[in-house]
Enzyme design. Structure first.
Site, PDB file in Angstrom:
ATOM      1  N   CYS A  44       0.807  -1.223   0.000  1.00 31.77           N
ATOM      2  CA  CYS A  44       0.000   0.000   0.000  1.00 31.77           C
ATOM      3  C   CYS A  44       0.841   1.276   0.000  1.00 31.77           C
ATOM      4  O   CYS A  44       1.649   1.483   0.908  1.00 31.77           O
ATOM      5  CB  CYS A  44      -0.917  -0.010   1.225  1.00 31.77           C
ATOM      6  SG  CYS A  44      -1.884   1.493   1.412  1.00 31.77           S
ATOM      7  N   TRP A  77      -7.875  -6.305   5.352  1.00 25.32           N
ATOM      8  CA  TRP A  77      -6.474  -6.721   5.391  1.00 25.32           C
ATOM      9  C   TRP A  77      -6.307  -7.800   6.451  1.00 25.32           C
ATOM     10  O   TRP A  77      -6.879  -7.724   7.532  1.00 25.32           O
ATOM     11  CB  TRP A  77      -5.571  -5.538   5.740  1.00 25.32           C
ATOM     12  CG  TRP A  77      -5.516  -4.463   4.713  1.00 25.32           C
ATOM     13  CD1 TRP A  77      -6.288  -3.346   4.663  1.00 25.32           C
ATOM     14  CD2 TRP A  77      -4.622  -4.389   3.593  1.00 25.32           C
ATOM     15  NE1 TRP A  77      -5.942  -2.575   3.578  1.00 25.32           N
ATOM     16  CE2 TRP A  77      -4.921  -3.189   2.898  1.00 25.32           C
ATOM     17  CE3 TRP A  77      -3.608  -5.211   3.106  1.00 25.32           C
ATOM     18  CZ2 TRP A  77      -4.230  -2.811   1.752  1.00 25.32           C
ATOM     19  CZ3 TRP A  77      -2.926  -4.827   1.957  1.00 25.32           C
ATOM     20  CH2 TRP A  77      -3.243  -3.642   1.299  1.00 25.32           C
ATOM     21  N   VAL A 110     -11.714  -0.339   6.003  1.00 25.71           N
ATOM     22  CA  VAL A 110     -10.638  -0.815   6.877  1.00 25.71           C
ATOM     23  C   VAL A 110      -9.332  -0.640   6.104  1.00 25.71           C
ATOM     24  O   VAL A 110      -9.037  -1.384   5.169  1.00 25.71           O
ATOM     25  CB  VAL A 110     -10.848  -2.290   7.251  1.00 25.71           C
ATOM     26  CG1 VAL A 110      -9.672  -2.804   8.074  1.00 25.71           C
ATOM     27  CG2 VAL A 110     -12.149  -2.446   8.040  1.00 25.71           C
ATOM     28  N   THR A 111      -8.586   0.382   6.461  1.00 24.70           N
ATOM     29  CA  THR A 111      -7.421   0.779   5.668  1.00 24.70           C
ATOM     30  C   THR A 111      -6.132   0.702   6.472  1.00 24.70           C
ATOM     31  O   THR A 111      -6.135   0.712   7.710  1.00 24.70           O
ATOM     32  CB  THR A 111      -7.591   2.219   5.147  1.00 24.70           C
ATOM     33  OG1 THR A 111      -7.713   3.116   6.275  1.00 24.70           O
ATOM     34  CG2 THR A 111      -8.829   2.338   4.272  1.00 24.70           C
ATOM     35  N   TYR A 175      -5.405   5.662  -9.239  1.00 23.38           N
ATOM     36  CA  TYR A 175      -6.624   4.921  -8.876  1.00 23.38           C
ATOM     37  C   TYR A 175      -7.815   5.416  -9.695  1.00 23.38           C
ATOM     38  O   TYR A 175      -8.678   4.626 -10.093  1.00 23.38           O
ATOM     39  CB  TYR A 175      -6.913   5.081  -7.383  1.00 23.38           C
ATOM     40  CG  TYR A 175      -6.012   4.261  -6.498  1.00 23.38           C
ATOM     41  CD1 TYR A 175      -6.424   3.037  -5.980  1.00 23.38           C
ATOM     42  CD2 TYR A 175      -4.733   4.709  -6.179  1.00 23.38           C
ATOM     43  CE1 TYR A 175      -5.595   2.286  -5.167  1.00 23.38           C
ATOM     44  CE2 TYR A 175      -3.885   3.961  -5.373  1.00 23.38           C
ATOM     45  CZ  TYR A 175      -4.324   2.750  -4.866  1.00 23.38           C
ATOM     46  OH  TYR A 175      -3.491   1.996  -4.081  1.00 23.38           O
TER      47      TYR A 175
END
Length: 332
Positions: A44, A77, A110-111, A175
């Site tokens: 990421c 993740w 959820v990052t 993106y």
């Protein structure tokens, strides 16, 4: 992440736990060595920014780091690279568990990166930009001797201005290209991306770093996208006017930073490709991961020293990463 149904343009979801960790009492989360664990992922770019800042500032002993694997599913993740598929400190399989401890019934993204309070297992913040700034400013009492100033006060307005363009058109721009669902949305994003890269190339043609004569947060922000460009964005996200290796100034600039301690030693190209090609099923339904590109060029001479500049200002390079955080070496 989502897409506007009418325009087909990619829309990045708002952060779900946008707190800060501060030393001045301005937030509910105080700076404290050993209190938090940074959960990141090698794949990421947003997490990579904070990982680089932690390395450059020498905060490894103050903030432990957990690495989520490159593959995840709708549950978020996960720690599939760790023994037993669980983070060895937090004891969780999915990062979502830490978000749900912080916000019962959590229903946002959820990052990574996420700073998790070890004792409670709760996410304290996933606000990557604020976290990057606060590591450089609020955590200064725990910096290593010789840590660089990533946000020099006299350049902060310029760093923010340059950084905004990088965020919208480059970091997020790839993106926007990759997840566009209409031709018009894709072409708009494609045009903005390469116009900004051309502008940045012109800026860097005569100076080694983006702002001032030292590495700042602006360089970190641009570099995390450049280092992934040929491995993921050029093909997977259709950002294919040129490869990074075909943009001479940006390619030399990116190699310069890759060979600078704290940058290239955070990169695992295999995990980057596994994530992008293996997780984005709407873009790559087969899940087949490409074998290329050849990465040995990252170690070749770049010639950027001729532009002057002092990478760490009055400071020094960071030492080697802890053994548990080392990434595979590139072929020479």
């Amino acid at each position: 992440m989502g897409t506007d149904a009418e325009s087909g343009e990619f829309v990045r979801e708002a952060l779900g736990v946008a707190e800060r960790i501060t030393a001045d009492g301005s937030s509910p989360w105080p700076v404290e060595a050993g209190r938090y664990r940074l959960v990141a992922a090698r794949a990421c770019p947003w997490a990579n920014r904070v990982v680089i800042a932690r390395r450059l500032l020498g905060l490894e002993d103050a903030i432990s780091m957990g690495i989520a694997g490159p593959l995840h599913d709708e549950r978020s993740w996960r720690f599939h690279l760790d023994p037993g598929d669980k983070d060895p400190v937090l004891g969780i399989e999915y990062l979502r568990e830490a978000y749900e401890k912080a916000v019962p019934g959590y229903d946002k993204g959820v990052t990574v990166p996420a700073m998790v309070e070890v004792a409670s297992g709760k996410v304290a913040t996933n606000a990557y930009a604020e976290l990057e700034f606060d590591l450089a400013t609020q955590w200064s009492s725990l910096h290593r001797e010789g840590a660089p100033d990533l946000f020099p006060e006299k350049y902060r307005d310029e760093i923010d201005a340059v950084g905004q363009g990088i965020f919208h058109d480059v970091n997020n721009g790839v993106y926007k290209c990759g997840f566009a669902t209409t031709q018009a949305a894709y072409e708009k994003a494609f045009g903005a991306l390469f116009a900004r890269l051309d502008e940045l190339s012109d800026r860097l043609a005569g100076q080694r770093y983006l702002v001032g004569d030292t590495i700042t947060a602006a360089d970190v922000r641009l570099w995390v996208t450049l280092v992934r460009f040929d491995a993921a964005y050029h093909g997977h996200f259709k950002a294919n006017r040129q490869k990074l290796t075909e943009m001479p100034v940006l390619w030399a600039y990116a190699r310069d930073l890759f060979q600078t301690p704290g940058f290239g030693d955070t990169i695992d190209f295999d995990q980057i490709k596994q994530h992008y090609y293996g997780v984005h099923s709407s873009v790559n339904p087969s899940g087949v991961v490409p074998l290329g590109p050849d990465t040995s060029g990252w170690l070749t001479e770049h010639g950027r020293e001729s532009l002057g500049g002092r990478p760490f200002g009055d400071g020094t390079p960071p030492g080697p990463p802890p053994a548990s955080e080392r990434v595979p070496a590139l072929p020479a």
